[in-house]
Design a protein around this motif. Sequence first.
Motif, mmCIF file in Angstrom:
data_model
loop_
_atom_site.group_PDB
_atom_site.id
_atom_site.type_symbol
_atom_site.label_atom_id
_atom_site.label_comp_id
_atom_site.label_asym_id
_atom_site.label_seq_id
_atom_site.Cartn_x
_atom_site.Cartn_y
_atom_site.Cartn_z
ATOM 1 N N PRO A 21 0.811 -1.234 0.000
ATOM 2 C CA PRO A 21 0.000 0.000 0.000
ATOM 3 C C PRO A 21 0.839 1.276 0.000
ATOM 4 O O PRO A 21 0.801 2.063 0.924
ATOM 5 N N TYR A 22 1.660 1.474 -1.046
ATOM 6 C CA TYR A 22 2.432 2.705 -1.126
ATOM 7 C C TYR A 22 1.475 3.892 -1.212
ATOM 8 O O TYR A 22 0.535 3.881 -1.990
ATOM 9 N N PRO A 23 1.717 4.908 -0.416
ATOM 10 C CA PRO A 23 0.855 6.084 -0.474
ATOM 11 C C PRO A 23 0.974 6.785 -1.824
ATOM 12 O O PRO A 23 2.060 6.909 -2.372
ATOM 13 N N SER A 24 -0.146 7.228 -2.344
ATOM 14 C CA SER A 24 -0.111 7.978 -3.598
ATOM 15 C C SER A 24 0.265 9.417 -3.278
ATOM 16 O O SER A 24 0.237 9.853 -2.126
ATOM 17 N N SER A 25 0.638 10.175 -4.292
ATOM 18 C CA SER A 25 0.998 11.570 -4.063
ATOM 19 C C SER A 25 -0.241 12.427 -3.813
ATOM 20 O O SER A 25 -0.141 13.513 -3.279
ATOM 21 N N ASP A 26 -1.412 11.918 -4.180
ATOM 22 C CA ASP A 26 -2.664 12.636 -3.948
ATOM 23 C C ASP A 26 -3.188 12.266 -2.555
ATOM 24 O O ASP A 26 -3.745 11.192 -2.352
ATOM 25 N N ALA A 28 -5.699 13.152 -0.841
ATOM 26 C CA ALA A 28 -7.138 12.900 -0.730
ATOM 27 C C ALA A 28 -7.492 11.461 -1.079
ATOM 28 O O ALA A 28 -8.477 10.928 -0.565
ATOM 29 N N SER A 29 -6.684 10.812 -1.925
ATOM 30 C CA SER A 29 -7.012 9.445 -2.333
ATOM 31 C C SER A 29 -6.335 8.388 -1.463
ATOM 32 O O SER A 29 -6.504 7.200 -1.689
ATOM 33 N N GLN A 30 -5.582 8.801 -0.445
ATOM 34 C CA GLN A 30 -4.890 7.845 0.416
ATOM 35 C C GLN A 30 -5.861 7.206 1.406
ATOM 36 O O GLN A 30 -6.724 7.876 1.965
#
Length: 144
Positions: A21-26, A28-30
């Motif tokens: 589950p690598y965090p996305s750069s967005d 709000a979508s994490q």
Amino acid sequence: MPAGNTCASLLEAAERCDSWPYPSSDVASQTDEQQLLLKTTLELRLEDGVTKVGLIVKEVAKLLEEYNSLKESKKETPVFIFSEKYVKFHSELNNEEKRTLAVREMVDYWREKDCLECLRGKAFWVYAHFKNKSSFFKNQPQLI
């Protein structure tokens, strides 16, 4: 994309298989799990500072910093370079062989100084499922 469980490309297959589950750069979508992961870890990157190799819990990052300090006190090149959000290998560790040697030396030092419980050399049972359960470890594990 093709129907079913097939992939149109090798890249698509790799992206599907990489389920960490690598965090996305967005932000709000994490997911909540990804946000917690960001708060409790630092990214580990190669010496280029761009290529991500994994995540390090902050307790281990502290040990990395202590090891770097030891290396610097001996006038040796540190293994890692730290920033606020990531840790990267020193630029002199620019290939797999050099990184492997540096990490091996560090882990050997940690083992000698008893820094981590997991390096104390305790034996742990490893269990495997065998087709023939009559004799444990006499048969090779079989895919079933």
